[in-house]
Design an enzyme around this catalytic site. Structure first.
Site, PDB file in Angstrom:
ATOM      1  CG  ASP A  88     -47.704   9.041-101.624  1.00 15.24           C
ATOM      2  OD1 ASP A  88     -46.854   9.856-101.210  1.00 15.24           O
ATOM      3  OD2 ASP A  88     -48.712   9.378-102.261  1.00 15.24           O
ATOM      4  CG  ASP A 479     -67.689 -38.680 -61.091  1.00 14.91           C
ATOM      5  OD1 ASP A 479     -66.676 -39.206 -60.593  1.00 14.91           O
ATOM      6  OD2 ASP A 479     -67.662 -38.048 -62.163  1.00 14.91           O
ATOM      7  CG  ASP A 506     -64.267 -46.396 -56.885  1.00 15.78           C
ATOM      8  OD1 ASP A 506     -64.310 -46.727 -58.093  1.00 15.78           O
ATOM      9  OD2 ASP A 506     -63.203 -46.326 -56.228  1.00 15.78           O
TER      10      ASP A 506
HETATM   11  C1  LIG Z   1     -53.666  12.996 -93.039  1.00 17.76           C
HETATM   12  C2  LIG Z   1     -52.398  12.889 -92.259  1.00 17.76           C
HETATM   13  C3  LIG Z   1     -51.173  12.737 -92.876  1.00 17.76           C
HETATM   14  N1  LIG Z   1     -50.026  12.643 -92.146  1.00 17.76           N
HETATM   15  C4  LIG Z   1     -48.728  12.512 -92.794  1.00 17.76           C
HETATM   16  C5  LIG Z   1     -48.294  11.093 -93.124  1.00 17.76           C
HETATM   17  C6  LIG Z   1     -47.216  11.299 -94.123  1.00 17.76           C
HETATM   18  O1  LIG Z   1     -45.990  11.447 -93.414  1.00 17.76           O
HETATM   19  C7  LIG Z   1     -47.595  12.619 -94.766  1.00 17.76           C
HETATM   20  C8  LIG Z   1     -47.971  12.431 -96.191  1.00 17.76           C
HETATM   21  O2  LIG Z   1     -46.836  12.558 -96.962  1.00 17.76           O
HETATM   22  P1  LIG Z   1     -46.128  11.371 -97.730  1.00 17.76           P
HETATM   23  O3  LIG Z   1     -45.651  11.923 -99.029  1.00 17.76           O
HETATM   24  O4  LIG Z   1     -46.974  10.186 -97.766  1.00 17.76           O
HETATM   25  O5  LIG Z   1     -44.916  11.028 -96.811  1.00 17.76           O
HETATM   26  P2  LIG Z   1     -43.717  11.951 -96.318  1.00 17.76           P
HETATM   27  O6  LIG Z   1     -43.448  13.015 -97.292  1.00 17.76           O
HETATM   28  O7  LIG Z   1     -43.992  12.363 -94.913  1.00 17.76           O
HETATM   29  O8  LIG Z   1     -42.549  10.930 -96.274  1.00 17.76           O
HETATM   30  P3  LIG Z   1     -41.884  10.135 -97.519  1.00 17.76           P
HETATM   31  O9  LIG Z   1     -42.407  10.698 -98.795  1.00 17.76           O
HETATM   32  O10 LIG Z   1     -40.442  10.304 -97.336  1.00 17.76           O
HETATM   33  O11 LIG Z   1     -42.354   8.717 -97.314  1.00 17.76           O
HETATM   34  O12 LIG Z   1     -48.703  13.116 -94.049  1.00 17.76           O
HETATM   35  C9  LIG Z   1     -50.066  12.663 -90.760  1.00 17.76           C
HETATM   36  O13 LIG Z   1     -49.027  12.582 -90.113  1.00 17.76           O
HETATM   37  N2  LIG Z   1     -51.274  12.793 -90.135  1.00 17.76           N
HETATM   38  C10 LIG Z   1     -52.435  12.912 -90.814  1.00 17.76           C
HETATM   39  O14 LIG Z   1     -53.515  13.018 -90.176  1.00 17.76           O
END
Ligand SMILES: Cc1cn([C@H]2C[C@H](O)[C@@H](COP(=O)(O)OP(=O)(O)OP(=O)(O)O)O2)c(=O)[nH]c1=O
Length: 613
Positions: A88, A479, A506
């Site tokens: 997360d 050497d 040698d």
């Molecule tokens: C800050 C930031 C976040 N993110 C993304 C990463 C995560 O996918 C998302 C944060 O949400 P999450 O809840 O962590 O993940 P998700 O909902 O995409 O997937 P799941 O819950 O199924 O695991 O934000 C980027 O892609 N680039 C960025 O710069």
């Protein structure tokens, strides 16, 4: 992926990624992990105020996401996958947690808070090991978090709305995606870039190393020696991250440890047994498997040295893989793989700015470094590697036949007389002597001698050290003519000091130069007994009463602190002698008051005084 041993630990397991995030899928599959994607249905609805810190919230959410998937899969098939990974990502401005925006206004609110300021991005990760027992699901959770700080530029309203209207913010924590258009908003990133994108791969690998690298049994200690460098990376990882002793899921020693739960009192190994549902199963043979892969690690090191990878990074790093490939005139895909393996072996570091040398690499694998071991790497690759491919033959034919089997073949004998081979050998000795010369020169007080002769002194590294330590000592390097001829190329700024002279000859045939002290550093072990006694008796007759003989040889492995390399060298040279054997050897040739001392990790030094005949 075989090339990445930590990720490889999950190779034969059923791994599930409990995430719908395409970024996480990409990061993990790029790292060579094979897994099934089962997005979690856990609603991100935990009460934020009940968490002491933003990261505690992210870790708990990651854990709940993974546990939901493990539970659902178990319920459906009455079988759980082996490992479920949940993650997360949140953005935190102080104590305020920003998740994904619900609409454009929400995105605007979030981006305005981040505008022109620094904030933290936390990704909580949970690695859940599952085991079905009697229809019941058992889980062990290992969890951690990673923090990256990101600073936004001062952005105009117009730009913020333009960005929001692109649609990019909507599925991303904090309302931006650093890996795409959102990258334009960012002035500075401190920490793991991939962590911002959704998955802290580096910390994840460290966590795997901590979980899967228990200490190995005494008999299977890692082997360190000259020709097959030890693969220290994963040992280091496990050592530093958690003492390397616990394959269980406790998060102690790692960040986020205070958030971990589960039974920490569980003994190492018990977890594995429980997870596998087989208490009687033997411990995982990590040490053995590492030994089996040892040659691959050596070859990676040799290849990187040969390509002068570390020189390129020293002068121009950090560099992205494509740029390294361009500079090496190599294929981009292959170069990237090599770079990543070097990272895994601890030879390189990788950040969002690209790849760069580690401190050890800078010290020892860059061509012009004072303590460069490049010559040794080159020699081991070009010569010792081939020699060890004949180990089976050597064992069958016996040690006495070693010259034909583990020693040199006819072809190599011929080659060894070539200038290139001599140079290669000299570069290897030069590299190694730089590491050991000071220890040899200072193991005893040699100030009573006024002249010394280093027999087989090669490029004169030890001679230089002796001259430096003893301002009144005149030193002769003796050497073979072909070696002396080439030795000039190794002297930076001339032959260093007027007190050193190079004499061709040698030591089995020619008169030995006169000296109070004769030195044999790493020479005796290479000769069979008859030659060795011949050499010692020649020295003994040339040495005046009161004169000395200083012998430096590989220390036997049994000695405290000794390197294990001599044990491996016995396959291509003789058995390392014990201190007593050394004493007897020198006494037999007329030396008395024989004293023995350790000289660094590799060598033992023996000093005897010539008795009156
Ligand atoms: C800050 C930031 C976040 N993110 C993304 C990463 C995560 O996918 C998302 C944060 O949400 P999450 O809840 O962590 O993940 P998700 O909902 O995409 O997937 P799941 O819950 O199924 O695991 O934000 C980027 O892609 N680039 C960025 O710069």
């Amino acid at each position: 992926m075989v090339l990445c041993p930590v990720i490889g630990k999950l190779q034969h397991k059923h791994v599930v990624l409990a995430s719908a995030s395409p970024r996480r899928q990409e990061i993990l599959s790029n790292a060579g992990l094979r897994f099934e994607v089962v997005p979690s249905r856990f609603k991100e609805k935990l009460h934020k105020a009940s968490f002491a810190t933003p990261y505690a919230y992210a870790v708990e959410t990651a854990k709940q996401k993974a546990l939901e998937v493990a539970g659902r899969m178990h319920q459906k098939d009455l079988r759980a996958p082996d490992v479920v990974i949940g993650a997360d990502t949140i953005v935190a401005v102080g104590a305020t947690i920003l998740e994904k925006p619900v609409d454009k206004q929400d995105a605007y609110r979030m981006l305005s808070r981040l505008n022109g300021k620094e904030h933290s991005v936390f990704t909580g990760v949970a690695i859940v090991h599952c085991c079905s027992k009697d229809g019941r699901l058992d889980t062990e959770v290992s969890e951690f978090y990673e923090e990256t700080t990101v600073t936004f530029s001062e952005l105009s309203e117009e730009l913020l709305w333009e960005y929001i209207n692109s649609g990019e913010p909507m599925d991303k924590a904090g309302g931006y995606g650093i890996q795409a258009l959102g990258g334009m908003l960012v002035e500075n990133v401190h920490g793991d870039f991939l962590n911002v994108v959704g998955f802290p791969l580096n910390h994840f690998c460290k966590e795997l190393a901590r979980l899967y690298y228990p200490p190995r049994p005494e008999g299977l200690r890692r082997v360190k020696h000259d020709s097959i460098p030890a693969v220290d990376t994963f040992e280091n990882l496990s050592d530093t991250e958690g003492g390397g002793s616990d394959p269980g899921p406790s998060a102690e020693g790692g960040r986020g440890g205070e958030e971990a739960d589960g039974d920490r009192s569980q003994a190492p190994g018990a977890l594995d047994a429980a997870l596998n549902g087989a208490e009687s199963r033997p411990p995982f043979p990590t040490g053995l498997l590492e030994l089996m892969d040892g040659f691959k690690a050596s070859k990676v090191l040799f290849t990187a040295c040969k390509l002068k990878l570390f020189d390129v990074l020293k002068d121009q790093g950090p560099l992205k893989a494509v740029d390294v490939a361009r500079k090496l005139d190599a294929c981009a895909g292959g170069t990237e793989q090599l770079l990543d393996v070097c990272v895994a072996l601890g030879l390189l570091e990788k950040t969002h700015r690209g790849y760069s040398n580690t401190a050890v690499t800078t010290l020892h694998l860059v061509s012009d470094a004072e303590h460069s071991l490049l010559g040794l790497a080159e020699y081991n690759d070009a010569h010792v590697w081939g020699v060890f491919t004949r180990l089976g033959l050597a064992v069958r034919e016996g040690a006495g036949q070693a010259r034909g089997a583990l020693g040199v073949t006819e072809e190599e004998e011929h080659l060894s007389q070539s200038r290139e081979m001599t140079l290669q050998f000299m570069r290897a000795m030069h590299s190694l002597s730089k590491l050991t010369a000071h220890h040899v020169a200072t193991a005893f007080d040699l100030s009573r001698f006024t002249s010394a002769c280093d027999l087989g002194g090669c490029t004169g590294i030890l001679a230089r050290e002796l001259a430096r330590e003893y301002p009144h000592l005149q030193v002769t390097v003796f050497d073979l003519p072909e070696v002396i001829e080439l030795s000039g190329g190794f002297q930076r700024g001339g032959r260093q000091t007027e007190r050193i002279r190079f004499v061709p000859g040698d030591f089995f045939k020619d008169n030995l130069p006169e000296a109070d002290l004769y030195v044999l550093s790493r020479i005796l072990q290479d000769w069979p007994d008859d030659r060795l006694h011949k050499l010692l008796s020649r020295i003994s007759s040339g040495c005046k009463p009161g004169g000395g003989l200083l012998v430096a040889e590989a220390a036997a492995e049994e000695e405290e602190g000794a390197s294990r390399s001599p044990r491996l060298r016995t396959l291509s040279a003789g058995q390392p002698r014990s201190p007593d054997e050394h004493r007897r050897l020198l006494q037999r040739h007329g030396f008395r008051d024989v004293r023995v001392a350790r000289a660094g990790d590799l060598l033992r030094v023996v000093l005897g005084t010539r008795a009156a005949p």
